[in-house]
Structure formats: C-alpha cells, structure tokens
Design an enzyme around this catalytic site. Structure first.
Site, PDB file in Angstrom:
ATOM      1  N   GLU A 137      22.294  40.802  27.770  1.00  0.00           N
ATOM      2  CA  GLU A 137      21.315  39.848  27.261  1.00  0.00           C
ATOM      3  C   GLU A 137      19.917  40.451  27.324  1.00  0.00           C
ATOM      4  O   GLU A 137      19.663  41.451  28.007  1.00  0.00           O
ATOM      5  CB  GLU A 137      21.349  38.540  28.058  1.00  0.00           C
ATOM      6  CG  GLU A 137      20.597  37.425  27.343  1.00  0.00           C
ATOM      7  CD  GLU A 137      20.918  36.038  27.872  1.00  0.00           C
ATOM      8  OE1 GLU A 137      20.650  35.066  27.168  1.00  0.00           O
ATOM      9  OE2 GLU A 137      21.441  35.942  28.997  1.00  0.00           O
TER      10      GLU A 137
ATOM     11  N   ASP B 147      27.468  47.382  25.020  1.00  0.00           N
ATOM     12  CA  ASP B 147      26.404  47.037  24.071  1.00  0.00           C
ATOM     13  C   ASP B 147      26.996  46.223  22.935  1.00  0.00           C
ATOM     14  O   ASP B 147      27.231  46.729  21.840  1.00  0.00           O
ATOM     15  CB  ASP B 147      25.721  48.300  23.544  1.00  0.00           C
ATOM     16  CG  ASP B 147      24.583  47.972  22.580  1.00  0.00           C
ATOM     17  OD1 ASP B 147      24.000  46.882  22.715  1.00  0.00           O
ATOM     18  OD2 ASP B 147      24.299  48.807  21.698  1.00  0.00           O
TER      19      ASP B 147
ATOM     20  N   HIS C  95      22.379  40.363  23.413  1.00  0.00           N
ATOM     21  CA  HIS C  95      22.803  38.993  23.135  1.00  0.00           C
ATOM     22  C   HIS C  95      21.617  38.147  22.696  1.00  0.00           C
ATOM     23  O   HIS C  95      20.660  37.944  23.447  1.00  0.00           O
ATOM     24  CB  HIS C  95      23.431  38.404  24.406  1.00  0.00           C
ATOM     25  CG  HIS C  95      23.863  36.978  24.271  1.00  0.00           C
ATOM     26  ND1 HIS C  95      25.011  36.610  23.625  1.00  0.00           N
ATOM     27  CD2 HIS C  95      23.286  35.833  24.700  1.00  0.00           C
ATOM     28  CE1 HIS C  95      25.137  35.292  23.677  1.00  0.00           C
ATOM     29  NE2 HIS C  95      24.098  34.798  24.312  1.00  0.00           N
TER      30      HIS C  95
ATOM     31  N   ASP D 104      18.962  32.482  23.915  1.00  0.00           N
ATOM     32  CA  ASP D 104      19.228  31.113  23.501  1.00  0.00           C
ATOM     33  C   ASP D 104      17.909  30.425  23.172  1.00  0.00           C
ATOM     34  O   ASP D 104      16.869  31.052  23.089  1.00  0.00           O
ATOM     35  CB  ASP D 104      20.007  30.362  24.589  1.00  0.00           C
ATOM     36  CG  ASP D 104      19.284  30.372  25.927  1.00  0.00           C
ATOM     37  OD1 ASP D 104      18.192  29.784  26.000  1.00  0.00           O
ATOM     38  OD2 ASP D 104      19.808  30.961  26.892  1.00  0.00           O
TER      39      ASP D 104
END
Length: 840
Positions: free
Chosen positions: A715, A706, A658, A340
């Site tokens: 992540e 995955d 991620h 993020d």
C-alpha cells in the site's frame, strides 16, 4: 493502512486479485462447475438484473451496461460449489471482452462478508485468452460461489466466457520472485563522498574478488568481499563489498562479483536533488475536496472528490454514525489516507507533523513554487501550503463548543463500507460518516496545531492563532477524557487505528505546546512523563501509534528552555547509536532488524534514519550522516528482492501500489502511482489474500509483492511518504560544517536589541560573509547595525557591509539589530550558517 486493520480487512475487503501465473495443476478431482461449456444453455449460471445471459457460438455472453461505479454492480455467477479445507483447486476459464477490459474472477462465500478464497483480475482482450489459477481452500464449505464481477465501466462492453472449470487435486502454486542479478546495489546511486556498499548473494563462504566498472566497462576499482554468513531477514548467504574510496562522479557504473553484474547506478553529488520534491508532490494528488489539475500533474487530473456532487454524498455535511452525535460537520479537504477514501486524524497527525518538522529543521530548504501546486506563488513555502491543506481538515474534525466532548477530535471519517478497485474519489457513491471521538485523535490535533501555530506565525497570524486556540481546547478536552479509546472493531469501510496507550500522545502534545507557548503547565507535564526519561527508541521504529519519539526529537532540536535539555539531546544520540549498531551488524545495511517485519516496514526504516540524521544535526559526527546515506541503499535496491520501493527511482521499482485511483494495473486508462511514492514494503503477517496465496513461509525481506491487490505489503500512505520527504531533504544538504562560532545575545521584551559575534575558528581567512539563522516563530528584525539584514518568514540573513567582510583566523566581527518579539517564548536561535555551511 496499518497492521491493526488487518483482521477486519480480511473479512470485509471487496477487492480482487490480479492475474496469477498459469497454474500447472493436475486434473485429479471431479469437475465442480456445472455446465461450464454451456452446451445446455445458461443454467445454472445467473446474472444481476442489469444483464441478460445468452449462448453465442457456444459461449456464454452478456452485454455489460456502462455507467456503473463498482465491480459488483454487474455480476455473473454460479452457486453451491463444495470446497474442502486444505484442498488445492485449479480454476480455469476462457474469456473475451469487446473492447478490452479488466474483470474480477472470484471464488467466495456467497453471503456477507463475501470472504474470498480466490480473487483474480484477468486482463481480457477482444480475441480472448485462457486463464488458470490455483488456490487452497482455508475452510470446508458446501455452497461456495463462483462470481465474475464486471461493473465499474463508464462505457458499455460485451463479455463472453467458455470452458469454465474448477477441480481439486491441483499442485499448490509456487511463487518465485524475479530478483535479477545476485549483486544488489542502490540502483539510483551513491554520493561521491558517502559510503558505497553492495551486497552479494552467494554460496561462497570465503572472500570473493569484485570489480567496479564505469559505463565504458573499464575497471576503475577492485577489492575483496567480506563474508557475512546467513542473513536471517532474507535467509540468504551474503557478502558485503565496499567501494567507498572511489569518488569519481559518473553514470552507468556496475559492480561485478562471483560471476554476476549488478544493475547500473550513478555516482553524483545531486543524486537526491529531485526526491524531496517528488515525495512531497505525492500529497497534491492525494488531496480530497479539490480538483486535481492535469496542467499541474499531467496524467493525474481528476474532478474533486467528496464535495457533494453526485454520485458523491460529500464531506461538506457529514453526520456521525448512528447514536454517536446529533450534528454534522463540514470536513471537506485533507488528504486521502492511503489507497482508500478514508481520512484518519491519527495518521494525518504524524504525516502533517513530519512535513512541518522537515521545514522546521531547515526553513531555507523549501521554497515557494517548489511543488507546482495551486498555492504556488503566494509567497509562502509550498511545503507549508501542502501541510495546511491537511491541518485545515484536522481542525475541522474538532467537536464544536456546546456539544458533548467539545474540543475533542473525531477519530476518522470514511465510507460506510469498503469500496472496490478501481474507484476514483468523485465516483464514490457511499454515505460518509464521522466516527466517535478519541483521546488519541484529540492529542494528535493538539500537537500538530501547536506546531502549526509557531510555523505559520510569520505568514498568517490569524491561522496561527486559530491553531493555538484549537490546540489548547484539544489539550483540555484530552485531559478531561484521558481514556476514550478508538474501538478496535470499528473497521468496516476504513481502518480502526485503535490505540489503548495514549501516554505517548500526551507527551508529544505537551512537548509541542511547551515549545510554542513556553508555559509552565506543559513543561511540568513533559518533565513528569515517563516517556521523557525512558528508552523510547524501539528497534521497530516510531509510527502513528508510537509518538513519544516525535516529542523527544523536537525538544532536542527546537530552541527551548527545558531544564534538562542537554540530557534530552544526549538521549537522541543514544538512540542513534542503537540504530547505528543494528545497521552495522546487518549485511544489507538495514537499521531495522526485528525477527518479523511490520506492516509498513519501509516507513519504520525511514523513521530510524530520522533519529540518526537528527544525531548528525546535534553532533556533526559524520558516522550518523553516512548511516542515513547507507540506509537509503536498502530502499532503492540493495535488498533481497533487488528492487527499489520508490516509484520512478531505479531500474526496477514498485509501480503497482494498492490504490483505488492509481490503478493502471487494473485499468489502463488510469495511472500508476506518481514518481516518488513509497511502498509499505515487506510485511511478515501477509494479511491480504494475494500475499497469503503467494508468500506463505516467506523470510521477512521476501514478504512483499508489487501487486495492487497486496494491500498488506504494497500500500501507499501519507505517513510513509512523510519520512521519505524528511530524509531525502536531509540528504540534499551537503552537511558542510564551517570553522566558525556564533555568540548571539538579546535583551528586551516586546522590542529587543540583539548583538551577534561571528568568530573565525579556522586557519583561513573568511573573505566576504553572510550569516543565516531562523527564529522560532513570529519574531521580526528591524534596524541593523554593522550588517545588512533581510528577513523572509522567520529566516534572517545578515551580510557584511563595506570593508567589514573579511574575518581573519582567530578574529571576529560584531553586528547588532533591534527587533520585535512574538507572543510566547522567544528563545535565541541555535543554528547559524556562515556562507551556507553550519557553524560549530
């Protein structure tokens, strides 16, 4: 990302799931979708104000505008669909995209927090495809929403769909991961002189024959397996096979047992030579506040993120959350924490610490120009330049003088709300906010700033002094506010990273301040802490929330005058023995075996390996180095899923971690994560919707997928790559030990004189020698006597002069020099390398 973020992420995440395998569902329930074939027009389907719905050749179509940032900027949907808790539904549709695009297909709560019950990411083509998914409703709901999120494209495109259907009575989806051959090996390979083990999954309960074959399929070794019974972490009946006696380097080896042949692997001395650099290069592409140059990272170039250039609101003047403070801070820079756009002091702290600790362990292992970053060529090791990028950010999070909580550090800075995938940092339009200060963040700053003060002293005295000043301020502020904890509910837009026990952070910070300053205040605090003598070696390993281990490791290895230092060093060896016993008992050679695997389990595996590697440094006992080598086998393929968790390493490796910008799975124009990126790995709690759909009831090692949408198992984060860099750097050291002893003695305060005696304790003459050591901080050598001396940073090399280069067995040579001490403690060096090998 952390386990503690899970509950709130489950509510607030706005991302979608990637395509599931085609569902084999029974059409037993009634049709829930109204007008899914568009025979009567477009009603009751609706769209956001920026699209017009129309029927074209029997399909609903819309021209999707370009220039949008988020998937939900363009939506087509239908409301008021009833769901029954526990019912399994089949969801089907046909869709086209011109040109091809990845969209979002959601079934969700129609109001904030838009909880998703199904989320898929269909890869739509011009010719069109049919898509089929199943999901089980967790709640009963009279008014669920079907939504197609179609925004986030720079260019306009056309979307059409048909035959949309939602029916109950479907069979639940059964997920079967492809685990390949039943013989599991380190797919990268094995060191010639190290352990070489594989795990065989079999129904057999008695020993089996195995063969090692070279690339020409010639059998070069044979043996019998060792039955290990059922492994609780995988639920598999397994055997171990050991071919450690075979040492010939080569490529393309395979092992065959029970009718199965492993994936190929190499045996090579330089097996891990590139991994430390790759693990460290990850950080440049995680940088915030700077353009990532494509010439330095081909395929990964992007504009600077969060620098105040529209649509960014930027990190150059970030206000606090309402009611938290009355000022703004320039917190540009640092590393994006994970997948993020957030930046967190407590996670940044352990990450930058481990990079600097890898450098402090062996200051000659990391060079300038090693990482190909903008700072390369400045005469400073690239690893320190990369660490400085994050450390500058941590310093910027400190509350200014004259403000409430002056000296403390803000816990984190991130967007007001979660962003969707994919979203490049420079396209993020959300406001950024400083969150309240916390004692944990403040102590992370104190610890890393104290560490940076001693490591940067030989290169940048002003930066070193700035860090030490910040460390002292942070320590004082934390002592004045010892229980200012992060709010566990503060998880909108970024993880909470809450921690209500910061006694370990106090111990770690005191240890680093003591090592850098030598001052009595910090030594007394260390000695009085329960963490100083307690058993801190958790089976689960250390992490951002358990940091006493960082202080203990540094007190054991960084030269200092602690009165009970011998006991501290023994305690590290005791911790290593604990992990060694766990590893030996585990049929996959895993030094981590709790009944359930944690979020980021791979990071914890590596941190346990750090303890064993440190024990090797302290004792020279080969069993600890071998344990670290075997520990890497698990991460690189010798595991239940038969895959490597490091991108680009091994025939089958994680590649869809991620991330909002390494998002090739969702947008073919974007890259996969760079080579050398570690996936978090199996997580028994499977908090994300994709994992919950596919992995219910999974054994710990199988709690992984995955997929870019599995943020709880897959992540990437800065604090997972940091121990990967540390451990892989350890593995590039051949571990050579020399039969030599060194006596070093120094006298004087600011100016000192030193005498060094090298004794040959072996049975063979040393013909020509150079001796290398490192000072703690900013000490400098000046005039040498009896040897030629040179210094780079804090690393000193002494070379034999003239006819004094031979040292016979049992004999010694002596040389001396004068030098200048740095401010603070100036302990004698403890680690010496003679002709590249470490002296006993």
């Amino acid at each position: 990302m952390t386990r503690r973020r899970a509950a709130l992420l489950a509510l607030f995440t706005m991302v979608a799931l990637s395509p599931a395998p085609a569902a084999q569902a029974a059409d037993e329930g009634p049709e829930q979708i109204v007008n899914g074939t568009f025979d009567t027009g477009t009603a009751p389907w609706w769209g956001t104000g920026n699209v017009t719905l129309a029927v074209d050749e029997g399909r609903l179509c819309a021209d999707i505008p370009g220039g949008t940032a988020n998937p939900w900027d363009v939506i087509i949907g239908q409301n008021d669909l009833p769901l029954v808790a526990g019912e399994t539904y089949a969801y089907r549709f046909f869709a086209t995209a011109t040109p091809a695009r990845v969209g979002r297909a959601l079934i969700q709560l129609p109001v904030d927090p838009y909880t998703q019950y199904l989320s898929a990411a269909p890869e739509m083509s011009v010719s069109g495809n049919s898509y089929s998914y199943t999901f089980t409703a967790p709640v009963s709901l009279p008014d669920a929403q079907v939504a197609f999120q179609l925004g986030g494209s720079a260019e306009p495109w056309r979307f059409c769909m048909d035959d949309v259907s939602l029916k109950g009575g479907a069979e639940p989806e059964v997920y079967e991961p492809d685990t390949g051959p039943r013989v599991r090996v380190n797919m990268v390979g094995y060191l010639p002189t190290g352990p070489k083990k594989a795990t065989v999954v079999t129904e057999a309960t008695t020993a089996l024959a195995w063969e090692l074959k070279n690339a020409s399929q010639v059998t070069v070794a044979r043996g019998r397996t060792n039955p290990r019974g059922v492994d609780a972490s995988s639920g598999q009946n397994v055997h171990t096979l050991d071919f450690g006696s075979y040492r010939k380097p080569g490529k393309g080896y395979t092992v065959t047992a029970d009718g199965e042949t492993s994936r190929p692997f190499d045996i090579a001395a330089d097996l891990y030579e590139q991994l430390p650099a790759d693990a460290l290069k990850f950080y440049y592409t995680q940088r915030s506040g700077i353009e990532i140059l494509d010439r330095l990272r081909p395929g990964y170039g992007r504009p600077a993120g969060h620098v105040g250039v529209a649509p960014n609101q930027g990190d150059v003047s970030v206000p606090c959350q309402p009611g938290v403070c009355d000022y703004s801070l320039n917190v540009k820079g640092g590393w994006y924490d994970a997948g993020d756009h957030g930046k967190y002091v407590v996670n940044g702290g352990i990450s930058v610490f481990q990079l600097m600790a890898a450098y402090e362990r062996d200051k000659t292992a990391f060079k300038d120009r090693q990482l190909n970053i903008p700072e390369s060529g400045n005469g400073r090791p690239d690893i320190l330049d990369e660490a400085r990028w994050e450390q500058e950010f941590l310093l910027s999070m400190q509350v200014p003088d004259g403000k409430p909580y002056a000296g403390m550090a803000h816990h984190k800075i991130h967007d007001q709300n979660w962003t969707g995938l994919p979203l490049l940092p420079h396209l993020d339009p959300q406001p950024r906010e400083l969150h309240p200060t916390s004692t944990a963040a403040t102590l992370n700053l104190a610890a890393t700033a104290a560490q940076a003060a001693r490591l940067f002293a030989p290169y940048d005295a002003a930066f070193a002094a700035r860090n030490l000043t910040a460390a002292r301020k942070a320590w004082a502020a934390a002592r004045a506010n010892p229980e200012r904890y992060a709010d566990p509910s503060d998880g909108t837009g970024g993880g909470a990273y809450n921690d209500n026990d910061v006694s370990d952070e106090f111990y770690w910070a005191a240890a680093e301040l003591y090592l850098t300053t030598g001052e009595r205040e910090f030594m007394d605090f260390v000695l009085a802490s329960p963490h100083h003598t307690g058993d801190i070696w958790r089976e689960r390993g250390f992490d951002w929330g358990n940091t006493a281990q960082l202080g203990r490791l540094d007190l054991a290895t960084v030269p200092n005058a602690l009165p009970d230092r011998a006991r501290v060093r023994r305690s590290v060896v005791e911790g290593a023995e604990k992990y060694l016993a766990v590893q030996r008992a585990h049929p996959y050679g895993l030094a981590y075996n709790p009944p359930d695997f944690d979020w980021g389990s791979n990071n914890l595996v590596l941190n346990n390996m750090v303890v064993m590697a440190t024990a090797y440094d302290l004792t020279g006992e080969e069993k600890y180095r071998s344990a670290v080598q075997e520990g890497m086998d698990y991460l690189l393929g010798r595991n239940a899923l038969n895959q490597s968790y490091v991108t680009g390493y091994g025939e089958v490796a994680s590649k869809n971690q991620h991330s909002r910008w390494y998002a090739h799975q969702l947008d073919p124009a974007l890259p996969n994560p760079p080579r050398g990126t570690l996936s978090g790995g199996p997580n028994s709690s499977i908090q994300d919707p994709l994992a919950q759909r596919l992995l219910q009831g999974c054994k710990p090692q199988f709690c992984y997928v995955d997929d870019i949408e599995s943020w709880s198992t897959n992540e990437l984060t800065i604090n997972w790559n940091s121990p990967l860099a540390w451990v892989s750097a350890f593995l590039t050291d051949d571990g050579g030990r020399s039969d030599c002893r060194v006596r070093y003695s120094a006298h004087g305060s600011h100016t000192f004189t030193a005498q060094v005696v090298i004794e040959n304790a072996g049975q063979h003459s040393v013909d020509g020698w150079d001796l290398r050591w490192s000072f703690l901080s900013g000490q400098r050598v000046r005039d040498g006597r009896g040897a030629a001396l040179s210094q780079s940073g804090s690393v000193v090399t002494a070379k034999a002069l003239g006819g004094h280069g031979r040292i016979k067995p049992g004999k010694s040579v002596t040389f001396g020099f004068t030098g200048t001490n740095a401010s603070g403690p100036n302990p004698d060096p403890e680690v010496f390398h003679l002709n590249g090998a470490r002296c006993g």
